[in-house]
Write a protein that holds these residues in place. Structure first.
Motif, short mmCIF file in Angstrom:
data_model
loop_
_atom_site.label_atom_id
_atom_site.label_comp_id
_atom_site.label_asym_id
_atom_site.label_seq_id
_atom_site.Cartn_x
_atom_site.Cartn_y
_atom_site.Cartn_z
N ARG A 123 0.83 -1.21 0.00
CA ARG A 123 0.00 0.00 0.00
C ARG A 123 0.86 1.27 0.00
NH1 ARG A 123 -0.59 -2.22 4.95
NH2 ARG A 123 -0.18 -0.90 6.76
N GLU A 162 0.48 5.79 -0.55
CA GLU A 162 -0.49 6.89 -0.49
C GLU A 162 -0.30 7.78 -1.71
OE1 GLU A 162 -1.17 8.93 3.43
OE2 GLU A 162 -0.85 10.69 2.16
N GLY A 185 -3.48 11.44 -1.29
CA GLY A 185 -4.19 11.34 -0.01
C GLY A 185 -5.00 10.06 0.14
N GLU A 186 -4.98 9.21 -0.90
CA GLU A 186 -5.74 7.96 -0.84
C GLU A 186 -4.80 6.77 -0.79
OE1 GLU A 186 -8.48 7.44 -4.06
OE2 GLU A 186 -9.27 9.47 -3.82
N THR A 187 -5.25 5.70 -0.15
CA THR A 187 -4.44 4.48 -0.12
C THR A 187 -4.66 3.71 -1.42
OG1 THR A 187 -4.55 4.32 2.27
CG2 THR A 187 -4.10 2.27 1.08
N LYS A 188 -3.55 3.34 -2.04
CA LYS A 188 -3.60 2.53 -3.27
C LYS A 188 -2.72 1.32 -3.07
CE LYS A 188 -5.81 5.60 -5.89
NZ LYS A 188 -7.14 5.33 -6.42
N ASP A 239 -3.29 -1.30 -8.50
CA ASP A 239 -3.63 0.07 -8.94
C ASP A 239 -2.46 0.70 -9.70
OD1 ASP A 239 -6.08 -0.07 -7.53
OD2 ASP A 239 -5.07 0.50 -5.67
#
Ligand code: NAD
Ligand code: FES
Length: 280
Positions: A226, A228, A231-234, A239
């Motif tokens: 994972r 960031e 600001g989002e977790t990918k 992804d």
């Protein structure tokens, strides 16, 4: 299947391996990777697919024998079989004609740049390449990238070849000189990708980086990879691995990459898996 058909040391401790896998050879696209285990019970290693020969049914990987598991992989020879090899994994690179694209490779991170450079070239981009390494003998794929780029700059940290300095010094020089660059793709150590992102942000140049976090399953299940982004977790394995460099939280990535540093250093002291018992 999975038989090693060619192996070459292209720089100290850096190997090019060709492995028979007709399905992946046919399907793989620029930017994708495989996860393999050098022996039953071994650790899973993610490696970018640097190339393939669909006719011959082989894929090409380039890796540096830096840790315990990559040293185990390097100990395999032509004729040996890699017991587990899954792929192609990850999203293919988004390719379009940007105009002039600058591809930047740091150290053995130059290997993943090659297939992306080829795809960008095929899409009509004019290519400028910048590759860097600590010393002259660690520079890889200069000839191959030279054949794709209308301009290829090489930099070494110690000045033993090409420009004396970092790849970002060369990029800054080109930008200061007013060279038109419409898109940047950078792969290498995390501090390098962060430095490229900080520079291109100032010039408003869209920039992609290929991230190399710790990976385990490669299918979006374990959460090990994972990162960031914006600001989002990918999850880099499903992804990515490529993301908008200006949105990546590189400090968090570097912190997560260092999670098992002590264990990795300890494992590096252990001799590579003995060939007895390997699936050959
Ligand atoms: P290295 O530390 O020798 O650095 C290579 C070059 O990157 C340097 O010569 C320099 O030009 C540049 N660089 C390094 N630090 C920099 C900084 N702070 N600012 C600007 N430029 C900098 O690299 P190495 O030991 O060959 O390691 C290669 C790296 O590439 C590894 O960290 C690996 O994780 C990464 N990699 C990534 C992928 C991927 O798919 N994302 C694949 C393979 C390797
Ligand atoms: Fe497990 Fe990506 S490697 S979620």
């Amino acid at each position: 299947m999975n038989e090693i058909v060619a192996k070459e040391e292209i720089a100290p401790n850096t190997y090019r391996m060709e492995i028979r896998h007709p399905r992946i050879a046919k399907k793989r696209k620029a930017g994708q990777f495989v996860i393999l285990r050098p022996h039953e019970g071994g650790e899973r290693i993610p490696l970018t697919l640097v190339g393939s020969d669909p006719e011959d049914g082989t894929i090409t990987l380039i890796f540096q024998a830096v840790g315990h598991s990559t040293r185990e992989l390097a100990a395999l020879e032509v004729g040996d079989v890699v017991p587990d090899l899954a792929g192609p994994l990850g999203r293919p690179t988004h390719i379009e004609n940007y105009g002039t694209a600058c591809v930047i490779g740091g150290g053995y991170g130059t290997a993943p740049v090659l297939p992306i450079a080829q795809a960008l070239k095929d899409a009509g981009n004019d290519l400028i390449g910048i590759i860097g390494a600590r010393t002259k003998d660690l520079v890889i794929l200069e000839k191959e990238l030279g054949a794709l780029c209308s301009r290829l700059e090489v930099a070494t940290d110690d000045g033993s070849y090409g420009h004396h300095g970092l790849v970002t010094d060369v990029l800054r020089k080109l930008l200061d000189e007013g060279v038109k660059i419409d898109f940047v793709l950078a792969v290498g150590p995390t501090p390098m990708m962060k430095a490229v992102a900080d520079l291109t942000r100032q010039y408003g140049i869209p920039t992609m980086v290929s991230l190399n976090p710790i990976m385990v399953d490669g299918t979006g299940m374990c959460g090990g990879c994972r990162v960031e982004v914006g600001g989002e977790t990918k999850f880099a394995c499903v992804d990515g691995p490529e993301f908008d460099a200006h949105q990546v939280n590189f400090d968090l990535l570097a912190k997560r990459q260092a999670t098992y540093k002590a264990e990795e250093q300890q494992a590096a002291q252990v001799e590579p898996h003995c060939k007895i018992g390997l699936d050959r």
